[in-house]
Design an enzyme around this catalytic site. Structure first.
Site, PDB file in Angstrom:
ATOM      1  N   ARG B 243       0.806  -1.227   0.141  1.00 33.26           N
ATOM      2  CA  ARG B 243      -0.145  -0.118   0.022  1.00 33.26           C
ATOM      3  C   ARG B 243       1.037   1.151   0.085  1.00 33.26           C
ATOM      4  O   ARG B 243       0.463   2.119  -0.608  1.00 33.26           O
ATOM      5  CB  ARG B 243      -0.936  -0.100   1.393  1.00 33.26           C
ATOM      6  CG  ARG B 243      -2.095  -0.851   1.161  1.00 33.26           C
ATOM      7  CD  ARG B 243      -2.638  -1.535   2.290  1.00 33.26           C
ATOM      8  NE  ARG B 243      -3.669  -2.480   1.749  1.00 33.26           N
ATOM      9  CZ  ARG B 243      -4.377  -3.277   2.776  1.00 33.26           C
ATOM     10  NH1 ARG B 243      -4.056  -3.164   3.865  1.00 33.26           N
ATOM     11  NH2 ARG B 243      -5.161  -4.307   2.079  1.00 33.26           N
ATOM     12  N   TYR B 362      -6.355  -1.617  -6.371  1.00 33.11           N
ATOM     13  CA  TYR B 362      -5.628  -2.764  -5.955  1.00 33.11           C
ATOM     14  C   TYR B 362      -4.929  -2.437  -4.745  1.00 33.11           C
ATOM     15  O   TYR B 362      -5.046  -1.251  -4.325  1.00 33.11           O
ATOM     16  CB  TYR B 362      -4.624  -3.226  -7.286  1.00 33.11           C
ATOM     17  CG  TYR B 362      -3.707  -2.395  -7.805  1.00 33.11           C
ATOM     18  CD1 TYR B 362      -3.285  -1.156  -7.262  1.00 33.11           C
ATOM     19  CD2 TYR B 362      -3.483  -2.665  -9.356  1.00 33.11           C
ATOM     20  CE1 TYR B 362      -2.565  -0.277  -7.988  1.00 33.11           C
ATOM     21  CE2 TYR B 362      -2.477  -1.862  -9.958  1.00 33.11           C
ATOM     22  CZ  TYR B 362      -1.983  -0.608  -9.155  1.00 33.11           C
ATOM     23  OH  TYR B 362      -1.323   0.345 -10.047  1.00 33.11           O
ATOM     24  N   GLU B 363      -4.261  -3.652  -4.449  1.00 34.52           N
ATOM     25  CA  GLU B 363      -3.517  -3.698  -3.035  1.00 34.52           C
ATOM     26  C   GLU B 363      -4.592  -3.162  -1.847  1.00 34.52           C
ATOM     27  O   GLU B 363      -4.247  -2.811  -0.841  1.00 34.52           O
ATOM     28  CB  GLU B 363      -2.480  -2.575  -3.038  1.00 34.52           C
ATOM     29  CG  GLU B 363      -1.111  -3.280  -2.858  1.00 34.52           C
ATOM     30  CD  GLU B 363      -0.519  -3.569  -4.271  1.00 34.52           C
ATOM     31  OE1 GLU B 363      -1.376  -3.707  -5.146  1.00 34.52           O
ATOM     32  OE2 GLU B 363       0.462  -3.951  -4.394  1.00 34.52           O
ATOM     33  N   GLY B 364      -6.033  -3.901  -2.159  1.00 29.02           N
ATOM     34  CA  GLY B 364      -6.968  -3.612  -1.214  1.00 29.02           C
ATOM     35  C   GLY B 364      -7.727  -2.232  -1.842  1.00 29.02           C
ATOM     36  O   GLY B 364      -7.151  -1.273  -1.906  1.00 29.02           O
TER      37      GLY B 364
END
Lengths: 246, 379
Positions: B243, B362-364
């Site tokens: 993140r 993305y990445e959560g």
């Protein structure tokens, strides 16, 4: 000039000199010399020291940038509020360099002294070194103790075999920049950079620049196609003769 | 508290900027159109030590820290967000997965090629039915003698078609769900492992994203990273680092678009004056400038928290949320401010707007970031 020569057995000692030139709102840094040194270091074992003349903060920054690109060490020759000409500048460099060991002395060709290409050559001359300007490429020579240099002319190149120690003013290669590396940056910010204060108060300038001209852009060559071998040979001979090469 | 980067970091930032402007900017539009990844340029970046920035030299890294790495992702993403995410995935997700849990022997075997930029690493967690609910994976790793046998499909794997090394999460005890998830290192070319569909994407089009297919893929038991059943924890920790990378990518995209807009507003004349002299546009730029600066402080803080050993899960989630929203907002406004030109490819901002969208996903997703942040508020 034995006093200036290292005993070049396995590691060539290169010193690069650069004089910072103050412009209206910035300092013009010349990296052509150090880039030429790094290109040569990629071909042969060499150690590079940069010697930058200028005001402390900017000169140290230029030394650090040079080390980040691949130089090994550097020194600042501190110039405080002095208006100097190329002769005084060259004298200061040569006074410093006469106590140093080196095989090759390099400078840039243009920004070192506001485009007059004099400082490096004058310093070389003061040290009694064979000197040449507008050097595009340097290679180790065929015989020990020689360097092979490609000197750019208006319409051709000259290949010079020069005995070391010698001095070259190198041309920049903007088409192939040399980037700073992380190991280089780490080294640049961990080494000591000596600052030597110059006393130039009693020095008198000797040079008055009337005008200066940069080397002209190289003309695009002519490509001979759809021509017989004999015709091509004749055309090449005529071109060489017309340019007074033959 | 010091908001000033020191001289060495500034030098590193300037060096990556110079490389990005000289080497990555030419051809960025063509690479986007053709979906072509500049692997040779990535390797060149690696040869100069810029890839393995946050990791120790013994593992092929450069011995810097996470702030150095975030600065590099930011500078690269100002010009080429596809390279930005490829780099971030190799370092944060692949590198983070291995470095957090592997033995010393495994680190020395699986990391140097990736950290030196000689090859790429990828991260296989997401599956068609396990996106935000990463614990819903169904890919299995069955222990058979001294081997594990992988079966299943991973999707949306950045670097998938190009990578040599993969951090793959699979269930060793499917009945336990997320608590049965384990981490494995898989090499390219392992029998039973293949690359599936290569995605045709809206943005980050030069980055290569694909499925990973495992069909009775046998890997040695020495490829298990860390302990069985701890995979979900390892994945979440790697994603915390990821993140920060994506936040830096979002920040870079925002800054890249902002600078194009700033120059355009100063040179484009309408009604006899440069358009920045319309207060609406000048004030809009002032607001975007503040938004970018806020984003910058948040990602730099998260990176320093990680580098200096402080908890960084929440700072990373905040930075990811703020930076990627800034990327989307700034690029959208930049397209609008450039008018018809902004809609055209040669002005870059339309590509940056397309690239920005995925950073919010993305990445959560950013909704997951809000879950993480609010979860800490109401414990």
């Amino acid at each position: 000039m034995e006093p200036h020569s290292s005993i070049y057995q396995s590691t060539m000692e290169i010193i690069v000199i650069a004089k910072q030139v103050k412009m209206a709102d910035s300092v013009k840094c010349d990296f052509a010399g150090v880039e030429a040194a790094i290109r040569l270091k990629r071909k042969t074992d060499a150690r590079i020291k940069v010697v930058v003349m200028g005001e402390e903060k900017d000169a140290i920054a230029q030394v650090r940038d040079s080390i980040s690109m691949g130089a090994d060490s550097g020194t600042v020759l501190l110039l405080e509020n002095a208006e100097i000409d190329s002769w005084i500048c060259a004298k200061a460099f040569s006074d410093y360099l006469k106590n140093e060991n080196f095989d090759l002395l390099l400078s840039g060709s243009f920004p070192i002294d506001a485009d007059t290409i004099q400082t490096g050559l004058l310093a070389g001359n003061m040290l009694g070194l064979a000197s040449a300007s507008h050097i595009e490429d340097i290679d180790t020579g065929e015989a020990s103790g020689l360097l092979k240099a490609k000197k750019r002319m208006e319409d051709r190149v000259q290949i010079l075999d020069v005995k070391m120690p010698c001095m070259f003013a190198a041309l920049p290669h903007p088409e192939a920049p040399i980037y700073k590396t992380v190991p280089g940056i780490n080294r640049a910010y961990s080494v000591d950079i000596p600052v030597i204060k110059l006393d130039l108060n009693d020095q008198k300038g000797k040079i008055k620049v009337m005008d200066s001209f940069k080397i002209g852009e190289r003309k695009r060559g002519k490509c001979l196609t759809a021509i017989s071998t004999e015709g091509a040979a004749k055309e090449i001979i005529n071109t060489i003769a017309a340019n007074h090469i033959l | 508290m010091n908001f000033q980067l020191d001289e060495k970091r500034l030098a590193l930032q300037a060096a990556v900027r110079e490389f990005a402007q000289n080497e990555l900017a030419p051809g960025v539009i063509e690479r986007d159109e053709a979906s072509e990844y500049p692997l040779e340029l990535y390797k060149k970046l690696g040869s100069m030590g810029y890839v393995g920035l946050p990791y120790e030299e013994k593992y092929g890294g450069s011995g810097g820290d996470y702030l150095d790495y975030a600065l590099a992702v930011e500078e690269i993403s100002k010009v080429d967000a596809s390279m930005g995410i490829s780099y971030s995935v190799a370092m944060s997700l692949y590198g983070g997965s291995i470095i957090n849990a592997a033995t010393e022997e495994q680190k020395l075997e699986f990391l140097p090629d990736v950290f030196s930029g000689k090859s790429l690493g990828a991260f296989g967690l997401t599956e068609p039915n396990a996106g935000s609910d990463a614990g819903g994976c169904v890919t299995t790793a069955e222990k058979k003698g001294d081997k594990y046998v992988l079966n299943g499909l991973k999707c949306f794997n950045t670097n998938g078609p190009l990578a040599d090394h993969f951090a793959v999460y699979a269930l060793t005890q499917p009945e336990l769900g997320a608590k049965g998830l384990s981490l494995f290192h898989v090499k390219k070319g392992t029998p039973g492992f293949s690359i599936g569909k290569i995605e045709n994407k809206m943005g980050i089009r030069a980055a290569q994203v694909s499925e990973l297919i495992f069909e009775n893929c046998e890997i040695p038991e020495s490829a298990l990273i860390g302990e069985e059943g701890k995979g979900f924890k390892y994945a979440m920790k790697a994603l915390d680092g990821g993140r920060i990378g994506v936040a830096a990518q979002g920040l870079g995209i925002a800054e890249g678009a902002f600078e194009i807009a700033r120059k355009y507003l100063m040179t484009r004349e309408q009604f006899g004056k440069p358009i920045y002299r319309n207060q609406h546009l000048a004030f809009k730029m002032a607001e975007l400038e503040c938004e970018i600066e806020m984003a910058k402080y948040m990602v730099y803080k998260a990176a320093l928290d990680k580098s200096e050993g402080r908890p960084y899960t929440i700072p990373a989630a905040k930075a990811k949320l703020v930076c990627t929203n800034a990327a989307m907002h700034v690029t959208t406004e930049a397209v609008q401010m450039l008018g018809g030109n902004g809609f055209m490819r040669e002005y870059h901002v339309e590509r940056m707007m397309r690239d920005a969208k995925i950073t919010q996903i993305y990445e959560g997703t950013n909704e997951i970031q809000k879950l993480v942040i609010s979860g800490a508020l109401f414990k």
